[in-house]
Design an enzyme around this catalytic site. Sequence first.
Site, mmCIF file in Angstrom:
data_model
loop_
_atom_site.group_PDB
_atom_site.id
_atom_site.type_symbol
_atom_site.label_atom_id
_atom_site.label_comp_id
_atom_site.label_asym_id
_atom_site.label_seq_id
_atom_site.Cartn_x
_atom_site.Cartn_y
_atom_site.Cartn_z
ATOM 1 N N HIS A 133 11.195 -7.660 -1.438
ATOM 2 C CA HIS A 133 12.629 -7.641 -1.136
ATOM 3 C C HIS A 133 12.936 -8.903 -0.320
ATOM 4 O O HIS A 133 12.074 -9.386 0.424
ATOM 5 C CB HIS A 133 12.884 -6.382 -0.299
ATOM 6 C CG HIS A 133 14.309 -6.058 -0.027
ATOM 7 N ND1 HIS A 133 15.053 -6.715 0.921
ATOM 8 C CD2 HIS A 133 15.127 -5.114 -0.564
ATOM 9 C CE1 HIS A 133 16.276 -6.185 0.966
ATOM 10 N NE2 HIS A 133 16.337 -5.214 0.073
ATOM 11 N N ASP A 210 5.969 -3.536 4.304
ATOM 12 C CA ASP A 210 7.375 -3.161 4.196
ATOM 13 C C ASP A 210 7.401 -1.784 3.532
ATOM 14 O O ASP A 210 7.194 -1.660 2.322
ATOM 15 C CB ASP A 210 8.101 -4.212 3.354
ATOM 16 C CG ASP A 210 9.536 -3.803 3.007
ATOM 17 O OD1 ASP A 210 9.924 -2.650 3.290
ATOM 18 O OD2 ASP A 210 10.249 -4.645 2.437
ATOM 19 N N GLN A 213 10.615 1.645 0.909
ATOM 20 C CA GLN A 213 10.697 2.527 -0.258
ATOM 21 C C GLN A 213 9.558 3.536 -0.302
ATOM 22 O O GLN A 213 9.548 4.407 -1.169
ATOM 23 C CB GLN A 213 10.660 1.699 -1.554
ATOM 24 C CG GLN A 213 11.862 0.802 -1.740
ATOM 25 C CD GLN A 213 13.164 1.576 -1.881
ATOM 26 O OE1 GLN A 213 13.184 2.743 -2.268
ATOM 27 N NE2 GLN A 213 14.266 0.926 -1.562
ATOM 28 N N LYS A 236 17.420 5.306 4.137
ATOM 29 C CA LYS A 236 16.786 5.596 2.843
ATOM 30 C C LYS A 236 15.961 6.877 2.921
ATOM 31 O O LYS A 236 15.292 7.267 1.975
ATOM 32 C CB LYS A 236 15.895 4.420 2.421
ATOM 33 C CG LYS A 236 16.711 3.164 2.168
ATOM 34 C CD LYS A 236 15.883 1.965 1.807
ATOM 35 C CE LYS A 236 16.833 0.795 1.558
ATOM 36 N NZ LYS A 236 16.134 -0.433 1.209
ATOM 37 N N CYS A 374 18.139 -7.427 -4.505
ATOM 38 C CA CYS A 374 17.608 -8.228 -3.398
ATOM 39 C C CYS A 374 16.194 -8.712 -3.696
ATOM 40 O O CYS A 374 15.337 -8.762 -2.805
ATOM 41 C CB CYS A 374 17.617 -7.454 -2.079
ATOM 42 S SG CYS A 374 19.243 -6.987 -1.522
HETATM 43 C C1 PLP Z 1 16.125 -1.609 1.524
HETATM 44 C C2 PLP Z 1 14.908 -2.410 1.647
HETATM 45 C C3 PLP Z 1 14.747 -3.328 2.675
HETATM 46 C C4 PLP Z 1 15.816 -3.610 3.694
HETATM 47 O O1 PLP Z 1 16.204 -2.462 4.386
HETATM 48 P P1 PLP Z 1 17.473 -2.518 5.358
HETATM 49 O O2 PLP Z 1 17.711 -1.084 5.670
HETATM 50 O O3 PLP Z 1 18.585 -3.149 4.575
HETATM 51 O O4 PLP Z 1 17.080 -3.317 6.538
HETATM 52 C C5 PLP Z 1 13.559 -4.010 2.752
HETATM 53 N N1 PLP Z 1 12.593 -3.810 1.856
HETATM 54 C C6 PLP Z 1 12.704 -2.939 0.854
HETATM 55 C C7 PLP Z 1 11.563 -2.737 -0.087
HETATM 56 C C8 PLP Z 1 13.875 -2.211 0.705
HETATM 57 O O5 PLP Z 1 13.996 -1.352 -0.304
#
Ligand code: PLP
Length: 416
Positions: A133, A210, A213, A236, A374
């Site tokens: 992302h 990260d 998800q 999320k 993104c």
């Molecule tokens: C949504 C997302 C982000 C960013 O999350 P924010 O809540 O916008 O800070 C980063 N990495 C992944 C894989 C995402 O799906």
Amino acid sequence: MSNTPTPTSPTTFDAQRIRADFPILRLTVAGKPLVYLDNAASSQMPQAVIDRLVRYQTFEHANIHRAVHYLSETATAAYEAARVTLQRFINAAEAREVIFTSGTTEGINLVAHGWGRQNIKAGDEIILSVLEHHSNIVPWQMLAAEKGATIRVVPMNDAGELRLDAYEALFNDRTRLVGVGHVSNALGSIHPVKQMIAFAHAHGVPVLVDGAQAAPHLAVDVQDLDCDFYAFSGHKLCGPTGIGILYGRAALLEAMQPFKGGGDMIHTVTFEKTTYAPIPNKFEAGTPPIAAAIGLAAAVDYLTGIGMAAIAAHEHDLLLDATEQLGALPGVRLIGTAQSKAAVLSFVVQGIHPHDVGTLLNQEGVAVRTGHHCAQPLMKRLGVVATSRASFAFYNTHADVDALVAGVRTVQKVFA
Ligand SMILES: *Cc1c(COP(=O)(O)O)cnc(C)c1O
């Protein structure tokens, strides 16, 4: 014998009963029942989370940490209890390893500034993957530009799986950090992060995961993964916006510089010198999003009440159903066919721009995301400008899958 509890299995998963907990799912859109399939962007809040936020705002609201009065003590206790809830959720060894942030983006930026600026020098290398992302690309590019460091990119195969041979070949004596997503938001691929972390550690390289998800869909155990940093977002995970966490190994966090200066993160301040508070406060300057942190803990309680294993199993069922049905439609190409996948389905419909697909699906009450998600470098690798993406949560049903498939057929008819 009569009081022996009945073991729960995925087949007893009652999505209808769960749906009743989510008032927003009763909405109609364009005169049709809402079919919400944009969970990878933000998932919805159950009544329990909404009620917890209302209770906090109605009866518990005050600033934390600074006062001895009743309300401040109540708010402080709830905020710190939320930290412990999050600690248990990811099986961190200690609560002070959990930093409240505004979300994944802030968590990664915190590491880029707090760890990166101290530890990355000219000529150093940072390994990222082609599926990242933008949140896990841009902060590292900014750091690399400032320091004269280089970004190296792990490639993937056509299914959307990272190539571990290529990953391992990227390591050399200038490698300083690996930043990798646990689950791809655009394709759903679940990356073998545990294996990747073990390899990086064998080369003395720390790893940031990260988890934006992954946390909503899999049981995450940071000690089992052995990761050094793990970031995710509340919105999320059936929680509010404006909150997330960064997990960091205590020893790393203690050695790191704060990212933001201000109140609550200090030990002593004079105009000559300031000493910082211990972790986690060192990284939580100013008044934090207290309500949101408490709401996030309520969301975690709700999810663990259902069980992450049951959630993952039900979502996997939905993924198989949607993959089979959508994959069987002539003119529909599924993008991302990794062996190991979370319930994210990216697709393109031949001859129809993804934005038109999304707009027409909306007229059927079906909410999907369209665009580059993104992840522009990934779209370039796939040779597409955009995809449509249906992403499922545990409150989705097979009827939602049917509505998606029927919606795509309708779109195709409009354009035929
Ligand atoms: C949504 C997302 C982000 C960013 O999350 P924010 O809540 O916008 O800070 C980063 N990495 C992944 C894989 C995402 O799906």
